[in-house]
Design an enzyme around this catalytic site. Structure first.
Site, PDB file in Angstrom:
ATOM      1  CG  PHE A  18     -30.066  -8.242  -2.017  1.00 11.47           C
ATOM      2  CD1 PHE A  18     -29.340  -9.133  -1.266  1.00 11.47           C
ATOM      3  CD2 PHE A  18     -29.508  -7.010  -2.293  1.00 11.47           C
ATOM      4  CE1 PHE A  18     -28.082  -8.818  -0.782  1.00 11.47           C
ATOM      5  CE2 PHE A  18     -28.255  -6.672  -1.813  1.00 11.47           C
ATOM      6  CZ  PHE A  18     -27.539  -7.584  -1.061  1.00 11.47           C
ATOM      7  CB  CYS A  20     -20.462  -1.643  -3.797  1.00 16.14           C
ATOM      8  SG  CYS A  20     -19.017  -2.077  -2.818  1.00 16.14           S
ATOM      9  N   GLY A  80     -36.195  -0.579   2.791  1.00 17.49           N
ATOM     10  CA  GLY A  80     -35.448   0.252   3.728  1.00 17.49           C
ATOM     11  C   GLY A  80     -35.365   1.684   3.254  1.00 17.49           C
ATOM     12  CE  LYS A  96      -5.580   1.889   4.387  1.00 18.10           C
ATOM     13  NZ  LYS A  96      -6.105   1.551   3.069  1.00 18.10           N
ATOM     14  NE  ARG A 156     -16.111   3.602   1.749  1.00 21.02           N
ATOM     15  CZ  ARG A 156     -15.328   2.677   1.188  1.00 21.02           C
ATOM     16  NH1 ARG A 156     -14.595   2.974   0.152  1.00 21.02           N
ATOM     17  NH2 ARG A 156     -15.305   1.446   1.659  1.00 21.02           N
ATOM     18  CD  GLU A 164     -15.092  -7.084  -3.983  1.00 20.14           C
ATOM     19  OE1 GLU A 164     -15.474  -7.940  -3.168  1.00 20.14           O
ATOM     20  OE2 GLU A 164     -15.616  -5.966  -4.110  1.00 20.14           O
ATOM     21  CG  ASP A 170      -2.146   0.863   1.031  1.00 19.91           C
ATOM     22  OD1 ASP A 170      -3.251   0.297   0.958  1.00 19.91           O
ATOM     23  OD2 ASP A 170      -1.996   2.107   0.933  1.00 19.91           O
ATOM     24  CB  THR A 215     -15.765  -2.497  -9.197  1.00 18.61           C
ATOM     25  OG1 THR A 215     -16.012  -3.496  -8.219  1.00 18.61           O
ATOM     26  CG2 THR A 215     -16.927  -2.421 -10.167  1.00 18.61           C
ATOM     27  NE  ARG A 242     -22.778 -11.006   1.763  1.00 16.04           N
ATOM     28  CZ  ARG A 242     -23.403 -11.782   2.649  1.00 16.04           C
ATOM     29  NH1 ARG A 242     -24.619 -11.485   3.051  1.00 16.04           N
ATOM     30  NH2 ARG A 242     -22.821 -12.850   3.157  1.00 16.04           N
TER      31      ARG A 242
END
Ligand code: UGA
Length: 431
Positions: free
Chosen positions: A250, A261, A254, A35, A328, A150, A30, A121, A153
């Site tokens: 799913f 994502c 809500g 980090k 996010r 990938e 990284d 992605t 979740r």
């Protein structure tokens, strides 16, 4: 197998730790020195259920190490690129600068045949770019650039890593396919590997996330319809889900989908389609409907307190979903921002995401250290994230703390019988 993973975020770190646990030798790279220092000192840099224990074990036994030095890819048979592809602030297209930089930087260190797999992605055609960038920088390198999206979740990344529904791999190279089989051969339950072309693999990721987003938005619209006509969305969803062609997952209504994502990927897919002159009206409608939903939820909350002078609003939940500290594109944060813009007095509680939310909302709201503390002298509690603890709340105790007994339950978590027994006016979604 020697594995190098570039990027130690929500994808790279669980993937690296998972492969280390299964016996590969992993180096995580990284750019951010802080980090890497933290990780080398045994401090995990993100919250994922079950990750810390595996991280500790594999760091101590030397199966995984961390560095800022890209030359570590030299020993790798397999390199996984898992850097961020943040959305452009205006066009919402995925920003490829970190992918391109990683490809450019790693190229010089390749030695022997190496598979370079993009896990981030990325827009269709990115694999071609990665291949070109590496080839230009290092014309004699022996490698295949493949796509390996990938499907982890957040909050369940460890579980999903060890129990994937499928592994999608985009490459037509037999040598690369053999390496992928070797990589996954260490899994006790051999995963189902689907080999397709690189572009198909890149699109499978977007098409899957957009489909799930459409499914959520669809059930949210059906929930609105249920409220209007007096039906119950859970009965409707259960009835729909028993049809195996639809499936029962799913279909939870809500406050709208969020996270790093679905909002990003639906926007990026819509952008790509517009650029290609292809009509993806279903995805476009989902994006617009999901955006509008946050504001509708804020109105729903404000409506119950509109006749109360200086109303106080308690919010339970800040994370975009339970099991994570990630805020996010969190519906909770977006709804709160809307409430604040309409001058509301908000006190929020979240078991994990207070600090991440504070970085966005600052002192525009107050933060409480428990759900009960947030509810103190409030006129309404809005449940915005599905943390399990909200389900088991002692509403008798909460009722005594509040000034007025209203609940807007955007996650349908509150036991309506207990709410009624304690004289709450409790409004859920779609019932
Ligand atoms: C999603 C996908 O589920 C993963 O397969 C994928 O790998 C990941 O994106 C990614 O692209 O990296 P994630 O964003 O972690 O995973 O979260 P989900 O559990 O899918 O939830 C996304 C949002 O949809 C949340 O705000 C959640 O509350 C909402 N949701 C989900 C609903 O409102 N209703 C549902 O029935 C399900």
């Amino acid at each position: 197998m020697n594995l190098a993973i570039i990027g130690t975020g929500y994808v790279g770190l669980p993937t690296g730790v998972g492969f280390a646990e299964l016996g590969h030798r992993v180096v995580c790279i990284d750019k951010i020195p802080q980090k890497i220092d933290d990780l080398n000192n045994g401090k995990i840099t993100l919250f994922e259920d079950g990750l810390e224990e595996l991280f500790d074990k594999n760091r101590k036994n030397g199966n995984i190490r961390f560095t800022t030095d890209m030359s570590a890819v030299r020993d790798a048979d397999f390199v996984i690129i898992a850097v961020g592809t943040p959305p452009h602030p205006v066009t919402k297209e995925a920003d490829m600068k970190y992918i391109h930089a990683a490809a450019d930087e790693l190229a010089q260190y390749l030695s022997g045949y190496t598979v370079i797999a993009t896990k981030s992605t990325v827009p269709v055609g990115t694999g071609d770019d990665v291949e070109r960038i590496i080839r230009e920088k290092n014309p004699t390198a022996r490698f295949d650039a493949i796509s390996m999206p990938e499907f982890l979740r957040e909050g369940f990344a460890v579980h999903d890593f060890f129990h994937p529904d499928r592994i999608v791999v985009g490459t037509e190279s037999e040598q690369a396919r053999a390496k992928v089989r070797e990589l996954y051969d260490v899994f006790p339950d051999k995963p189902n590997i689907l080999f397709v072309t690189r572009k198909s693999a890149e699109l499978i990721k977007y098409a899957s996330n957009a489909f799930l987003a459409v499914k959520i938005h669809y059930i949210n619209e059906i929930a609105d319809f249920c409220e209007r006509v007096g039906a119950n969305v859970y009965d409707v969803a259960r009835g729909m889900g028993l049809d195996s062609r639809i499936g029962n997952r799913f279909l939870n209504p809500g406050p709208g989908y969020g996270g790093s994502c679905f909002p990003k990927d639906t926007n990026a897919l819509a952008y790509m389609a517009r650029k290609e002159g292809v009509d993806l009206s279903l995805v476009e409608a989902t994006i617009a409907g999901n955006d509008a939903r946050k504001s509708k939820m804020a109105t729903r909350i404000l409506d119950v307190v509109k006749d109360i002078p200086n109303p106080k609003i308690a919010v339970w939940g800040l994370a975009f979903k339970d099991g994570t500290d990630d805020v996010r594109e969190s519906p909770a944060v977006q709804i709160i921002s809307e409430l604040v813009s309409r001058n509301a007095d908000v006190t929020a509680y979240d078991p994990k995401a207070t600090e991440t939310a504070r970085a966005i909302l600052g002192d525009a709201i107050k933060y409480a250290s428990s759900a009960a503390a947030a509810a103190e002298s409030a006129d309404v509690v809005a449940v915005l994230t599905e943390w399990p603890e909200f389900k088991d709340m002692d509403l008798g105790k909460i009722a005594k703390l509040m000034r007025n007994r209203n609940i807007i339950d955007c996650r349908n978590m509150i036991d309506s019988r207990q709410a009624a027994e304690n004289n709450f006016v409790c409004k859920g979604i779609g019932k």
